[in-house]
Design an enzyme around this catalytic site. Structure first.
Site, mmCIF file in Angstrom:
data_model
loop_
_atom_site.group_PDB
_atom_site.id
_atom_site.type_symbol
_atom_site.label_atom_id
_atom_site.label_comp_id
_atom_site.label_asym_id
_atom_site.label_seq_id
_atom_site.Cartn_x
_atom_site.Cartn_y
_atom_site.Cartn_z
ATOM 1 N N GLU A 192 8.182 9.056 -1.243
ATOM 2 C CA GLU A 192 7.350 9.549 -0.150
ATOM 3 C C GLU A 192 7.046 8.428 0.850
ATOM 4 O O GLU A 192 7.052 8.649 2.073
ATOM 5 C CB GLU A 192 6.050 10.115 -0.731
ATOM 6 N N GLU B 220 -10.551 15.940 -13.618
ATOM 7 C CA GLU B 220 -9.220 16.226 -13.079
ATOM 8 C C GLU B 220 -8.501 17.285 -13.917
ATOM 9 O O GLU B 220 -7.799 18.151 -13.372
ATOM 10 C CB GLU B 220 -8.396 14.939 -13.020
ATOM 11 N N SER C 49 -0.865 10.255 -0.263
ATOM 12 C CA SER C 49 0.329 10.806 -0.905
ATOM 13 C C SER C 49 -0.040 12.106 -1.594
ATOM 14 O O SER C 49 -1.143 12.272 -2.105
ATOM 15 C CB SER C 49 0.853 9.803 -1.934
ATOM 16 N N CYS D 131 -3.413 8.234 -7.308
ATOM 17 C CA CYS D 131 -3.414 8.227 -8.781
ATOM 18 C C CYS D 131 -4.807 8.374 -9.379
ATOM 19 O O CYS D 131 -4.937 8.724 -10.546
ATOM 20 C CB CYS D 131 -2.799 6.929 -9.292
ATOM 21 N N CYS E 103 -8.545 0.591 -13.205
ATOM 22 C CA CYS E 103 -8.739 1.337 -14.461
ATOM 23 C C CYS E 103 -9.283 0.459 -15.586
ATOM 24 O O CYS E 103 -9.960 0.959 -16.487
ATOM 25 C CB CYS E 103 -7.421 1.968 -14.902
ATOM 26 N N GLU F 84 6.075 8.960 -5.464
ATOM 27 C CA GLU F 84 5.240 8.332 -4.445
ATOM 28 C C GLU F 84 6.040 7.307 -3.637
ATOM 29 O O GLU F 84 5.892 7.214 -2.407
ATOM 30 C CB GLU F 84 4.030 7.667 -5.107
#
Length: 594
Positions: free
Chosen positions: A296, A381, A339, A319, A523, A293
């Site tokens: 990028e 996911e 990203s 993320c 999180c 990332e």
């Protein structure tokens, strides 16, 4: 001439159970009572925004109190304090009213407490005990029969719903997802997506915040613990585990430890006791994420500074799967901005089932990769088709922090007595940058540590980017990169993310890079964490513990992780290489619902 004093009184003084208290105008009786330590029972009330449910205030009536001079009982959560008010919270009239309300709720509630996922942690069950409900006077009536749905992340059993509407409030007012609301009328009323659709057919992001605030078993996480025990008992399978950074600073709460107590070593020991063949760390993959990332970010910035007008800025972090699901549903016109880097969970699974499995000589079909996550969207996911190879997922399934605690208790492991143990290598080694991924601002700070050094070619002596830390909903910072001012933004909570994205959509963009996390606090406040009900002190404690662990790490920049360096030398080549793109990057889909 008469002159009236129009200045509003800023404070009022009242008595609650003969205790005098002075509070600001606008304070509710419930808030005032809480301030002096008087506990008034609640069901519909949540404190995520400091108010009761906006859509239907005081809907449960469990919090009723007597106010002198008022004929009817007053709901404490929705009644404002006034000057000279006298309140009684525990008269016989109040106690009887609360008990009747509880009995009425229970009269339309299944009596399957022994097998309910919330048994032992159910607020309605606790109130029944508190009010000494031992008989059911309201019987013989028809029970409501409503939908039960099992998604990849969330189980919705609306037979257990008590219409507190907390889920509706957090989904609509805090997260602004709009996936839940009241549908139908009368006895058949239920809380569901529009037109009584399934959650899997709605805008639901699976962030799990609705699960975190549900007081009963109407909304719970999909449990994978029985499946895990079967895999651990299978001699033909090699079962490995990865643990997210936010888990280690919250897990201890399930065993009576103060919020923010780091239990990394005990957690690793417990996972080995449960029977995992290898215990790895998602922080390793967080360092890997920064390599991809961060590169990028540098690539887009370099092209932008060289005059490329087709560069998509700002670049958004990717993320968080709930956040990814959110922009796929609500901002499909901006799919080229985030990203393309996968989340750390998915990068870990991909590398585990290729690079590591090849080194160990383990066939892909025999390797089971399990993740321990603070997030319920991680379950969803794992099931995304783009993260499967011939139907075999990179990460087989995910269990939450709460599920791990349940497993440890089920296995009769004395958690607080355990010694510390270390992660296995190579995918257990991480830097401090990987650790802070678990809190809002942490991904951005981790990226800045590497981006700064790679862009400027100079060593970053102070790696602490204090100005991107904190729990404000939206934060901004400008980083000087040898004369170039890099403007970054951080948002946590999908409501805050929506405001940033709408600014970008409307052309009011001031950023080069933005970090977004779906859950309040990031999180650490995930839908699979020990329940915190929005308490800022708990979120601060968890966040502080992650930064303290970061500070104790010998390496604090992702690009300095020797095992990450070796992974590129032996297997990936370099960040953004063809192989890295194949294994570590993804693409997004237009999921807008008409």
């Amino acid at each position: 001439m008469l002159i009236s004093n129009t200045m509003e009184t800023k404070e009022v003084t009242l008595q609650i159970d003969r205790h005098s208290i002075t509070v600001p105008v606008g304070t509710t009786i419930l808030e005032a009572a809480t301030e002096i330590g008087i506990n008034i029972p609640t069901l519909c009330h949540i404190d995520l925004k400091g108010t009761c449910i906006k859509n239907n205030p005081a809907s449960c009536r469990i919090c009723v109190v007597e106010v002198e001079g008022r004929k009817n009982l007053a709901p404490a959560c929705a009644t404002k304090c006034t000057e000279g008010m006298t309140v009684r919270t525990s008269t016989l009239r109040v106690m009887n009213a609360r008990k009747i309300v509880a009995e009425l709720i229970l009269s339309d509630h299944p009596n399957d407490c022994l097998t309910c996922p919330k048994s032992g942690n159910c607020e309605l069950q606790n109130l029944a005990l508190r009010f000494n409900v031992r008989e059911m006077p309201f019987t013989g009536g028809e029970l409501s029969l409503r939908k039960r749905e099992v998604t990849s992340s969330i189980v919705r059993n609306m037979d257990k719903c008590i219409f507190c509407r907390r889920c509706e409030s957090v989904c609509n007012d805090v997260q602004t997802v709009g996936a839940l609301g009241a549908v139908r009328r009368g006895f058949n009323t239920t809380i569901a997506p529009a037109f009584d659709k399934k959650m899997s057919e709605s805008e639901c992001t699976y962030c799990g915040q609705c699960v975190a605030v549900c007081p009963v078993g109407a909304l719970t996480e999909r449990d994978h613990t029985n499946r895990l025990l079967e895999d651990l008992d299978d001699p033909d399978k090699v079962v490995i585990v990865q643990t997210a950074p936010a888990v280690r600073v919250a897990l201890g709460e399930e065993f009576g430890l103060p919020a923010g107590t780091p239990v990394t070593g005990k957690m690793v020991y417990a996972l080995r006791e449960l029977g995992f063949n290898y215990v790895f760390d998602t922080d390793f993959a967080a360092d890997l994420t920064i390599m991809e990332e961060g590169t990028e970010v540098l690539d887009r910035l370099t092209r932008f500074l060289n005059g490329d007008k087709n560069v998509c800025l700002p670049i958004l972090t990717s993320c968080c799967p709930a956040w990814v699901n959110f922009f796929e549903h609500h901002f499909p016109d901006l799919l080229n901005i985030p990203s393309t880097a996968r989340s750390p969970q998915q990068m870990f699974g991909s590398i585990a089932k290729t690079y590591w499995a090849e080194k160990m000589g383990i066939p892909r079909e025999k390797l089971v990769v399990v993740s321990i996550m603070p997030c319920l969207a991680k379950k969803y996911e794992c099931d995304r088709e783009e993260f499967k190879v011939n139907g075999n997922p990179d990460v087989d399934y995910s269990i939450s922090t709460r599920e791990l605690a349940t497993l440890i208790k089920r296995a009769n492991i004395g958690f607080n007595l355990l010694p510390n143990s270390e992660f296995d290598n190579p995918m257990g080694e991480s830097t401090g940058a990987g650790v802070i991924f678990g809190t809002t601002g942490g991904v951005m700070e981790a990226a800045l540590r590497s981006v700064y050094e790679i862009y400027t070619g100079t060593t970053l002596e102070n790696v602490n980017f204090e100005h991107v830390r904190g729990l404000e909903g939206v934060r901004r910072a400008t980083i000087n990169l040898n004369g170039f001012e890099l403007k970054v933004g951080i948002a946590h909570g999908l409501g805050n993310a929506r405001r940033l994205l709408e600014d970008i959509r409307n052309g009011h963009n001031e950023y080069h890079a933005i970090e977004i996390m779906a859950c309040p606090g990031g999180c650490i406040g995930g839908g699979g964490q020990p329940l915190h009900h929005g308490r800022a002190d708990i979120l601060y404690a968890r966040s502080r513990a992650l930064y303290e662990e970061d500070a104790q790490k010998p390496l604090r920049k992702s690009h300095e992780n020797p095992y990450i360096q070796k992974l590129y030398e032996e297997y990936l080549g370099k960040p953004l290489s063809e192989k890295a793109h194949m294994l570590l990057h993804t693409h997004y889909f237009n999921k807008a619902i008409d």
